[in-house]
Design an enzyme around this catalytic site. Sequence first.
Site, PDB file in Angstrom:
ATOM      1  N   LYS A 113      -6.434  -7.725  -6.779  1.00 20.89           N
ATOM      2  CA  LYS A 113      -5.349  -7.359  -5.860  1.00 20.89           C
ATOM      3  C   LYS A 113      -4.441  -8.585  -5.743  1.00 20.89           C
ATOM      4  CE  LYS A 113      -4.659  -4.680  -1.650  1.00 20.89           C
ATOM      5  NZ  LYS A 113      -3.731  -3.685  -2.178  1.00 20.89           N
TER       6      LYS A 113
HETATM    7  N1  PXG Z   1      -4.485   1.234  -5.671  1.00 21.50           N
HETATM    8  C1  PXG Z   1      -3.570   0.281  -5.479  1.00 21.50           C
HETATM    9  C2  PXG Z   1      -2.758  -0.170  -6.628  1.00 21.50           C
HETATM   10  C3  PXG Z   1      -3.415  -0.291  -4.215  1.00 21.50           C
HETATM   11  O1  PXG Z   1      -2.506  -1.254  -4.012  1.00 21.50           O
HETATM   12  C4  PXG Z   1      -5.141   1.204  -3.389  1.00 21.50           C
HETATM   13  C5  PXG Z   1      -5.260   1.689  -4.666  1.00 21.50           C
HETATM   14  C6  PXG Z   1      -6.053   1.695  -2.327  1.00 21.50           C
HETATM   15  O2  PXG Z   1      -7.032   0.714  -2.027  1.00 21.50           O
HETATM   16  P1  PXG Z   1      -7.671   0.586  -0.556  1.00 21.50           P
HETATM   17  O3  PXG Z   1      -8.614  -0.536  -0.677  1.00 21.50           O
HETATM   18  O4  PXG Z   1      -6.534   0.323   0.380  1.00 21.50           O
HETATM   19  O5  PXG Z   1      -8.341   1.880  -0.303  1.00 21.50           O
HETATM   20  C7  PXG Z   1      -4.198   0.183  -3.141  1.00 21.50           C
HETATM   21  C8  PXG Z   1      -4.040  -0.358  -1.767  1.00 21.50           C
HETATM   22  C9  PXG Z   1       1.049  -1.890   1.223  1.00 21.50           C
HETATM   23  C10 PXG Z   1      -0.385  -1.575   1.105  1.00 21.50           C
HETATM   24  O6  PXG Z   1       1.467  -2.329   2.281  1.00 21.50           O
HETATM   25  C11 PXG Z   1      -0.940  -1.388  -0.140  1.00 21.50           C
HETATM   26  C12 PXG Z   1      -2.277  -1.088  -0.248  1.00 21.50           C
HETATM   27  C13 PXG Z   1      -3.046  -0.978   0.881  1.00 21.50           C
HETATM   28  C14 PXG Z   1      -2.479  -1.167   2.123  1.00 21.50           C
HETATM   29  C15 PXG Z   1      -1.123  -1.470   2.238  1.00 21.50           C
HETATM   30  O7  PXG Z   1       1.794  -1.711   0.267  1.00 21.50           O
HETATM   31  N2  PXG Z   1      -2.785  -0.905  -1.502  1.00 21.50           N
END
Ligand code: PXG
Length: 299
Positions: free
Chosen positions: A151
């Site tokens: 990430k």
């Molecule tokens: N795929 C990608 C590419 C992400 O960036 C998820 C899946 C879901 O992962 P989680 O662990 O959240 O279940 C993400 C999560 C934002 C923001 O503000 C982005 C994410 C999570 C929270 C906020 O853009 N990405």
Amino acid sequence: MGLQVYINGKWMPKELASVSVFDHGLLYGDGVFEGIRAYGSLVFRLREHLQRLWESAHTLMITIPLTKQQMERVIIETLRTNRLQDAYIRVVVTRGVGDLGLDPAKCKTPTIFVITDKIVLYPASLYKKGLKIITVPTVRNLPEAINPAIKSLNYLNNILAKIEAKNSGCEEALMMNHQGYVTECTGDNIFMVKTESGTRRKPVLITPPDYLGALKGITRQAIIELAQSRKIAFEARVITRHDLFNADEVFLTGTAAEVIPVVEIDGRKIGAGKPGKMTNILLGDFHRLTKKDGVRYRL
Ligand code: PXG
């Protein structure tokens, strides 16, 4: 008092919380982050988020100058300072300040900041009606290049996909890997439900295996566990767009969206064209989970 942000050991008003123009997080996208939620003074799966943050940093050879326990305290202190019970938490660790060259060795200490703010929820109508999504030409990063499991602050791949989706009037983009297999969306993992012909005729919950190139979502993992505790058949399986078009149900999972139904992909109606039964069951289970699974704090 306005919003207070934690930055490099101190809390300061958001107007004063800033990073150097020589920070490699800005110059090269050299850093890692997490997006976390707090629900009613409970930070949902905080330890899992911190574990993922540490793993992302480890692969990039960034040594976070705090222990996970210290980071946990910083996050909770930031929530308390801002008197937030329900919040969105953004934790960022960059390579730190260096010079105008890629060499990370020039960066002596990582920059750390933690922002906590009110969450901006998606409109309730989206959960009732479901989302229309579209496949975009930009493919997900190769795991052999920048592994999507990291990430990192390099989100251009997802941003290009988001632009392409929005140009076509959709809020979310479906991203394939370089072989044309389904991976995930720009900020969410993807699931499908399919009742397969055969003797069992039981619905199976399916999500792409993460080796195809996707983030190992914390929400994704929670959904897998919830399905398993309901004895719902689950498989991590390679899927194509054809499989999705012909699924009974499709939904997305992520920290921001939680569980969001998908009712149309590339103009094809999914199932009955409305949020499916299993989607709604898992969405309800997920909401119950957010009330009990996490690290509790007092304001
Ligand atoms: N795929 C990608 C590419 C992400 O960036 C998820 C899946 C879901 O992962 P989680 O662990 O959240 O279940 C993400 C999560 C934002 C923001 O503000 C982005 C994410 C999570 C929270 C906020 O853009 N990405």
